[in-house]
Design an enzyme around this catalytic site. Sequence first.
Site: not given
Ligand code: URA
Length: 229
Positions: A103
């Site tokens: 993310d």
């Molecule tokens: N899980 C998430 O919620 N976000 C990420 O960036 C990676 C794994």
Amino acid sequence: MRLEQILFSQGFGTRHECRGLALQGRVLINGAVVEDPYQDINTENLVFTVDGVDWPYMEKAIVALNKPSGYECSRKPLHHPSVLSLLPAPLRTRGVQPVGRLDEDTTGLLILTDDGALIHRLTHPKKHVEKIYRITAKHPVTEVMRNNLLEGVLLDGEKEKVKADRIQCIDDRTFEMSITQGKYHQVKRMLAAVGNRVESLHRVTFGRYQLPEDLAPSKWRFIALEDLI
Ligand code: URA
């Protein structure tokens, strides 16, 4: 392999541009300028220099990036710059792309490669590649929450439970959790499913590779396949 072909395969532009780099005397092999774009060069353990920068010849590039917050993993980002903007032009030109996604606000280890088969191998659900995340939660992480994560939780819209393979506590709100699946927002949704919330998320390992302590945020380095799987 001909010098022109080497430069082209490593992302230094069109064949015409690659010939130009050689002809302009901007390419060194073993410290000596090679102006002939058609010269045959042995690629084994080759390190070539373009405009003063050394590059190892790699048939396929695998890169570890320490992703900072505020970057998107998409090629066409919507709200923030792409992680690809942190890489030099030859890596972008040769089509390096993220293996899975982090993310925008997640930090830490992101693997990128131009090897499509490797991306498939590393992201296929049946391959169970382990990823370890360091999580800081909004609320204290209770034993009940930990047990629920280890036993498996059903995420909204999913048919099968996802679970943590291992959990290591650091303090009452910080812990490391390993997972082998890679569902959308998986860690954040898992924490929400046990009644908590992710405040910060940092990936520490991917497969066998651990984010090196001396790789600062926004920095990248080439890695070998053997280091990863
Ligand atoms: N899980 C998430 O919620 N976000 C990420 O960036 C990676 C794994």
